[in-house]
Design a protein around this motif. Structure first.
Motif, PDB file in Angstrom:
ATOM      1  N   LEU A  87     -19.598  -2.610 -75.679  1.00 12.32           N
ATOM      2  CA  LEU A  87     -18.253  -2.099 -75.417  1.00 12.32           C
ATOM      3  C   LEU A  87     -17.999  -0.788 -76.164  1.00 12.32           C
ATOM      4  CD1 LEU A  87     -15.634  -3.544 -74.085  1.00 12.32           C
ATOM      5  CD2 LEU A  87     -14.945  -3.776 -76.454  1.00 12.32           C
ATOM      6  N   HIS A  88     -18.631  -0.668 -77.345  1.00 19.86           N
ATOM      7  CA  HIS A  88     -18.444   0.531 -78.168  1.00 19.86           C
ATOM      8  C   HIS A  88     -19.579   1.541 -77.962  1.00 19.86           C
ATOM      9  CE1 HIS A  88     -15.830  -2.346 -80.259  1.00 19.86           C
ATOM     10  NE2 HIS A  88     -15.137  -1.277 -80.577  1.00 19.86           N
ATOM     11  N   MET A 136      -6.405 -12.940 -77.778  1.00 18.27           N
ATOM     12  CA  MET A 136      -6.557 -12.330 -79.109  1.00 18.27           C
ATOM     13  C   MET A 136      -5.388 -12.706 -80.026  1.00 18.27           C
ATOM     14  SD  MET A 136      -8.709 -10.865 -80.955  1.00 18.27           S
ATOM     15  CE  MET A 136      -9.935  -9.966 -80.051  1.00 18.27           C
ATOM     16  N   PRO A 137      -4.147 -12.750 -79.517  1.00 14.74           N
ATOM     17  CA  PRO A 137      -3.093 -13.273 -80.394  1.00 14.74           C
ATOM     18  C   PRO A 137      -3.423 -14.684 -80.906  1.00 14.74           C
ATOM     19  CG  PRO A 137      -2.107 -12.155 -78.534  1.00 14.74           C
ATOM     20  CD  PRO A 137      -3.590 -12.173 -78.279  1.00 14.74           C
ATOM     21  N   LYS A 152       1.368  -4.343 -81.806  1.00 13.45           N
ATOM     22  CA  LYS A 152       2.188  -5.422 -81.234  1.00 13.45           C
ATOM     23  C   LYS A 152       2.388  -6.561 -82.231  1.00 13.45           C
ATOM     24  CE  LYS A 152       4.278  -7.816 -78.133  1.00 13.45           C
ATOM     25  NZ  LYS A 152       3.934  -8.364 -76.862  1.00 13.45           N
ATOM     26  N   GLY A 158      -3.035  -0.893 -79.581  1.00 12.80           N
ATOM     27  CA  GLY A 158      -1.807  -1.449 -78.987  1.00 12.80           C
ATOM     28  C   GLY A 158      -1.600  -2.874 -79.469  1.00 12.80           C
ATOM     29  N   PHE A 159      -2.692  -3.639 -79.468  1.00 13.14           N
ATOM     30  CA  PHE A 159      -2.610  -5.021 -79.943  1.00 13.14           C
ATOM     31  C   PHE A 159      -2.203  -5.054 -81.419  1.00 13.14           C
ATOM     32  CE2 PHE A 159      -4.979  -8.183 -82.403  1.00 13.14           C
ATOM     33  CZ  PHE A 159      -4.280  -9.318 -82.010  1.00 13.14           C
ATOM     34  N   GLN A 194     -19.872  -6.887 -77.823  1.00 14.46           N
ATOM     35  CA  GLN A 194     -18.933  -6.016 -78.545  1.00 14.46           C
ATOM     36  C   GLN A 194     -19.582  -4.659 -78.834  1.00 14.46           C
ATOM     37  OE1 GLN A 194     -15.695  -6.223 -80.390  1.00 14.46           O
ATOM     38  NE2 GLN A 194     -16.222  -5.959 -82.519  1.00 14.46           N
ATOM     39  N   PRO A 222      -4.848  -3.538 -66.649  1.00 16.58           N
ATOM     40  CA  PRO A 222      -5.004  -2.097 -66.464  1.00 16.58           C
ATOM     41  C   PRO A 222      -4.897  -1.362 -67.793  1.00 16.58           C
ATOM     42  CG  PRO A 222      -2.866  -2.846 -65.669  1.00 16.58           C
ATOM     43  CD  PRO A 222      -3.629  -4.054 -66.060  1.00 16.58           C
ATOM     44  N   PHE A 270      -6.969  -1.943 -78.577  1.00 19.14           N
ATOM     45  CA  PHE A 270      -6.914  -2.668 -79.844  1.00 19.14           C
ATOM     46  C   PHE A 270      -5.821  -2.113 -80.758  1.00 19.14           C
ATOM     47  CE2 PHE A 270      -8.262  -5.258 -83.325  1.00 19.14           C
ATOM     48  CZ  PHE A 270      -8.795  -6.354 -82.686  1.00 19.14           C
ATOM     49  N   PHE A 312      -7.640   2.367 -77.664  1.00 19.51           N
ATOM     50  CA  PHE A 312      -6.190   2.229 -77.441  1.00 19.51           C
ATOM     51  C   PHE A 312      -5.759   0.775 -77.243  1.00 19.51           C
ATOM     52  CE2 PHE A 312      -7.253   6.550 -75.851  1.00 19.51           C
ATOM     53  CZ  PHE A 312      -6.640   7.246 -76.877  1.00 19.51           C
ATOM     54  N   ARG A 348      -3.580   0.727 -70.597  1.00 17.17           N
ATOM     55  CA  ARG A 348      -2.238   1.143 -70.997  1.00 17.17           C
ATOM     56  C   ARG A 348      -2.399   2.028 -72.207  1.00 17.17           C
ATOM     57  NH1 ARG A 348       0.454  -4.393 -72.169  1.00 17.17           N
ATOM     58  NH2 ARG A 348      -1.644  -5.212 -71.927  1.00 17.17           N
ATOM     59  N   ARG A 407      -9.197 -11.582 -70.728  1.00 16.97           N
ATOM     60  CA  ARG A 407      -8.246 -10.626 -71.322  1.00 16.97           C
ATOM     61  C   ARG A 407      -6.922 -10.627 -70.567  1.00 16.97           C
ATOM     62  NH1 ARG A 407     -12.587  -5.872 -72.526  1.00 16.97           N
ATOM     63  NH2 ARG A 407     -13.851  -7.204 -73.864  1.00 16.97           N
ATOM     64  N   GLY A 408      -5.907 -10.227 -71.283  1.00 15.29           N
ATOM     65  CA  GLY A 408      -4.584 -10.146 -70.656  1.00 15.29           C
ATOM     66  C   GLY A 408      -3.851 -11.474 -70.668  1.00 15.29           C
TER      67      GLY A 408
HETATM   68  C1  LIG Z   1      -7.540  -5.444 -76.887  1.00 17.06           C
HETATM   69  C2  LIG Z   1      -7.802  -6.917 -76.758  1.00 17.06           C
HETATM   70  C3  LIG Z   1      -8.109  -7.476 -78.111  1.00 17.06           C
HETATM   71  C4  LIG Z   1      -6.536  -7.590 -76.229  1.00 17.06           C
HETATM   72  O1  LIG Z   1      -6.728  -8.983 -76.250  1.00 17.06           O
HETATM   73  P1  LIG Z   1      -6.063  -9.941 -75.151  1.00 17.06           P
HETATM   74  O2  LIG Z   1      -6.303 -11.337 -75.510  1.00 17.06           O
HETATM   75  O3  LIG Z   1      -6.534  -9.504 -73.801  1.00 17.06           O
HETATM   76  O4  LIG Z   1      -4.548  -9.615 -75.424  1.00 17.06           O
HETATM   77  P2  LIG Z   1      -3.328  -9.467 -74.390  1.00 17.06           P
HETATM   78  O5  LIG Z   1      -3.697  -8.772 -73.149  1.00 17.06           O
HETATM   79  O6  LIG Z   1      -2.729 -10.795 -74.263  1.00 17.06           O
HETATM   80  O7  LIG Z   1      -2.396  -8.448 -75.158  1.00 17.06           O
HETATM   81  C5  LIG Z   1      -1.774  -8.664 -76.379  1.00 17.06           C
HETATM   82  C6  LIG Z   1      -1.108  -7.339 -76.753  1.00 17.06           C
HETATM   83  O8  LIG Z   1      -2.119  -6.355 -77.013  1.00 17.06           O
HETATM   84  C7  LIG Z   1      -1.695  -5.083 -76.508  1.00 17.06           C
HETATM   85  N1  LIG Z   1      -2.623  -4.614 -75.440  1.00 17.06           N
HETATM   86  C8  LIG Z   1      -3.462  -5.355 -74.695  1.00 17.06           C
HETATM   87  N2  LIG Z   1      -4.165  -4.563 -73.845  1.00 17.06           N
HETATM   88  C9  LIG Z   1      -3.734  -3.297 -74.059  1.00 17.06           C
HETATM   89  C10 LIG Z   1      -4.097  -2.031 -73.514  1.00 17.06           C
HETATM   90  N3  LIG Z   1      -5.024  -1.922 -72.538  1.00 17.06           N
HETATM   91  N4  LIG Z   1      -3.483  -0.928 -73.994  1.00 17.06           N
HETATM   92  C11 LIG Z   1      -2.529  -1.018 -74.982  1.00 17.06           C
HETATM   93  N5  LIG Z   1      -2.147  -2.211 -75.530  1.00 17.06           N
HETATM   94  C12 LIG Z   1      -2.747  -3.322 -75.068  1.00 17.06           C
HETATM   95  C13 LIG Z   1      -0.314  -5.278 -75.939  1.00 17.06           C
HETATM   96  O9  LIG Z   1       0.647  -4.981 -76.915  1.00 17.06           O
HETATM   97  C14 LIG Z   1      -0.278  -6.746 -75.624  1.00 17.06           C
HETATM   98  O10 LIG Z   1       0.989  -7.309 -75.650  1.00 17.06           O
HETATM   99  P3  LIG Z   1       1.922  -7.217 -74.298  1.00 17.06           P
HETATM  100  O11 LIG Z   1       1.064  -7.658 -73.161  1.00 17.06           O
HETATM  101  O12 LIG Z   1       3.031  -8.174 -74.593  1.00 17.06           O
HETATM  102  O13 LIG Z   1       2.336  -5.812 -74.184  1.00 17.06           O
HETATM  103  C15 LIG Z   1      -8.958  -7.218 -75.771  1.00 17.06           C
HETATM  104  O14 LIG Z   1      -8.828  -6.376 -74.678  1.00 17.06           O
HETATM  105  C16 LIG Z   1     -10.338  -7.078 -76.333  1.00 17.06           C
HETATM  106  O15 LIG Z   1     -10.976  -8.052 -76.719  1.00 17.06           O
HETATM  107  N6  LIG Z   1     -10.868  -5.862 -76.365  1.00 17.06           N
HETATM  108  C17 LIG Z   1     -12.227  -5.672 -76.799  1.00 17.06           C
HETATM  109  C18 LIG Z   1     -12.460  -5.977 -78.244  1.00 17.06           C
HETATM  110  C19 LIG Z   1     -12.321  -4.799 -79.131  1.00 17.06           C
HETATM  111  O16 LIG Z   1     -11.994  -3.701 -78.753  1.00 17.06           O
HETATM  112  N7  LIG Z   1     -12.581  -5.059 -80.386  1.00 17.06           N
HETATM  113  C20 LIG Z   1     -12.501  -4.037 -81.383  1.00 17.06           C
HETATM  114  C21 LIG Z   1     -12.303  -4.665 -82.696  1.00 17.06           C
HETATM  115  S1  LIG Z   1     -12.222  -3.403 -83.901  1.00 17.06           S
END
Ligand SMILES: CC(C)(COP(=O)(O)OP(=O)(O)OC[C@H]1O[C@@H](n2cnc3c(N)ncnc32)[C@H](O)[C@@H]1OP(=O)(O)O)[C@@H](O)C(=O)NCCC(=O)NCCS
Length: 379
Positions: free
Chosen positions: A60-61, A130-131, A166, A162-163, A57, A375, A160, A158, A377, A125-126
């Motif tokens: 990633l940052h 996370m939900p 959502k 977006g998530f 993590q 991809p 997170f 973006f 978004r 991911r995808g």
């Molecule tokens: C962002 C993250 C949490 C999404 O988790 P995931 O299990 O892959 O979730 P999903 O792809 O099933 O997406 C759930 C929702 O999140 C949003 N989302 C996911 N990826 C997205 C993106 N690249 N851009 C915008 N919204 C996005 C969407 O709303 C999506 O719902 P939808 O597919 O119905 O539109 C995941 O990519 C992740 O772990 N990122 C790194 C962790 C991180 O940044 N942590 C910071 C904590 S502060």
């Protein structure tokens, strides 16, 4: 001629075509990080995975992680039971996701859970992992008497954001200020008017304790004491120096641990002032500084090394003084202005919605199973 075995080979061609696999199926197993703290055997198994997740993590940052499994263990044990969370595995022990959270109180004195880290392994991911993680955390809220989930994410993150949108999270009009300056041995405010309030305060600020429960009611819900028995720090209560029976302000707070830096700190919330104590604006400034002084003393005595202050962005005394006049910096991930931590909040119906049954696993199409990530978004 005897029976022909089902896997008999005629020439080099199998009699029966192999089953075509369309998707990979993973059932989730959830390890509770609270067990990591309390059961030594679990620490041996979970610490390397947690260390790997935090490192990932941080990468990633583009942030630094200075930990090892041993130093991580030392720091988790140091503050005992405020460290909570989950690690999600597949049934074949693949690390799928993790989340770390701490109990917190907000400016109204409500009890919530603050998510420090939340991360899904890239190839998972995808697929709504996370939900699922948030579903588990939302259930924890009702089990632990927490009324909301809160977290911060970098304004450049973006996916997170977006998530967060959502699942129905909202953004309070609150900024996180880095108030570490107050903890420095030689800190004094630069402006003469503030300096006077700092040197000769007419107020006394003390850490909130159980005995203050009746005194806190005018400011916040009484929950702040009843529901925070597991916190060693709940904020500060301020009195006029000549009347230690009637408080004039309350500043809730809670202990925090930075998983990247492996340090312990305090978070203060926006102060509430008594409405019938005739406080002037100047008094409010003095109370804020009295609180900052108390934080310095408390942090030094209890080995807390940083201070964050969640301040309402409303132009009232706290934000005007801390942000405007003392110019405390905004919280960032890596110290650049491009990076600013934005707070999100989830409560009530949205939280209950998330806590409802979720599928305890995922099906990942074989076509996207390897190194796959959704991809980019953007909003
Ligand atoms: C962002 C993250 C949490 C999404 O988790 P995931 O299990 O892959 O979730 P999903 O792809 O099933 O997406 C759930 C929702 O999140 C949003 N989302 C996911 N990826 C997205 C993106 N690249 N851009 C915008 N919204 C996005 C969407 O709303 C999506 O719902 P939808 O597919 O119905 O539109 C995941 O990519 C992740 O772990 N990122 C790194 C962790 C991180 O940044 N942590 C910071 C904590 S502060």
């Amino acid at each position: 001629m005897g029976d022909v075995p089902t896997n008999a080979v005629l020439g080099d061609k199998p009699c029966i075509e192999p089953e075509v696999i369309k998707s990979l199926s993973y059932q989730f197993r959830v390890a509770d990080l609270h067990d990591l703290v309390s059961v030594e055997q679990n620490r041996k198994n979970l610490l390397p995975v947690l260390d790997y997740f935090i490192r990932s993590q941080a990468a990633l940052h583009h942030a630094e992680y200075i930990g090892t499994p041993d130093s991580l263990e030392d720091n988790i044990l140091k503050k005992g039971n405020t460290f909570r969370g989950v690690v999600v595995y597949s049934q074949t022990s693949l690390p799928v996701a993790y989340a770390v959270y701490y109990p917190m109180v907000n400016d109204k004195g409500e009890r919530g859970n603050y998510i420090e880290d939340a991360y899904v392994t890239e190839s998972f991911r995808g697929h709504s992992v996370m939900p699922y993680v948030y579903h588990v955390l939302a259930r924890r809220c009702s089990e632990e008497g927490a009324q909301f989930l809160q977290w911060s994410t970098d304004k450049r993150n973006f996916p997170f954001q977006g998530f967060s949108r959502k699942i129905g999270a909202t953004r309070p009009a609150t900024k996180t200020l880095i108030a570490n300056d107050f903890l420095a041995e030689d800190y004094v405010p630069q402006q003469p008017s503030l300096r006077q309030a700092w040197d000769n305060t007419n107020f006394v600020t003390l850490p909130i304790e159980g005995k203050h429960v009746n005194m806190t009611k005018q400011f916040v819900t009484p929950d702040i004491i009843r529901r925070t028995g597991d916190l060693d720090f709940r904020g500060f209560i301020t009195f006029r120096a000549d009347d230690l029976r009637h408080p004039v302000a309350l500043t809730p707070g809670w202990p925090h641990m930075s998983t990247f830096k492996l340090k312990h700190g305090l978070v203060l919330e926006n102060p509430s002032f008594s409405e019938d104590s005739g406080l002037t604006d100047q008094d409010k400034v003095a109370i804020i500084l009295s609180c900052a002084k108390a934080a310095k003393t408390y942090a030094a005595a209890n080995e807390y090394s940083y201070l964050k202050w969640h301040v309402k962005d409303d132009g009232e005394a706290p934000s005007r003084v801390l942000q405007g006049e003392i110019s405390l910096p905004i919280d960032t991930m890596v110290g650049t202005v491009e990076s600013e931590m934005e707070i999100y909040n989830l409560r009530n119906g949205k939280l209950r919605e998330l806590a409802k049954n979720k599928k305890n696993g995922v099906e990942i199409p074989v076509t996207t199973a390897i190194g796959a990530r959704p991809p980019e978004r953007r909003p």
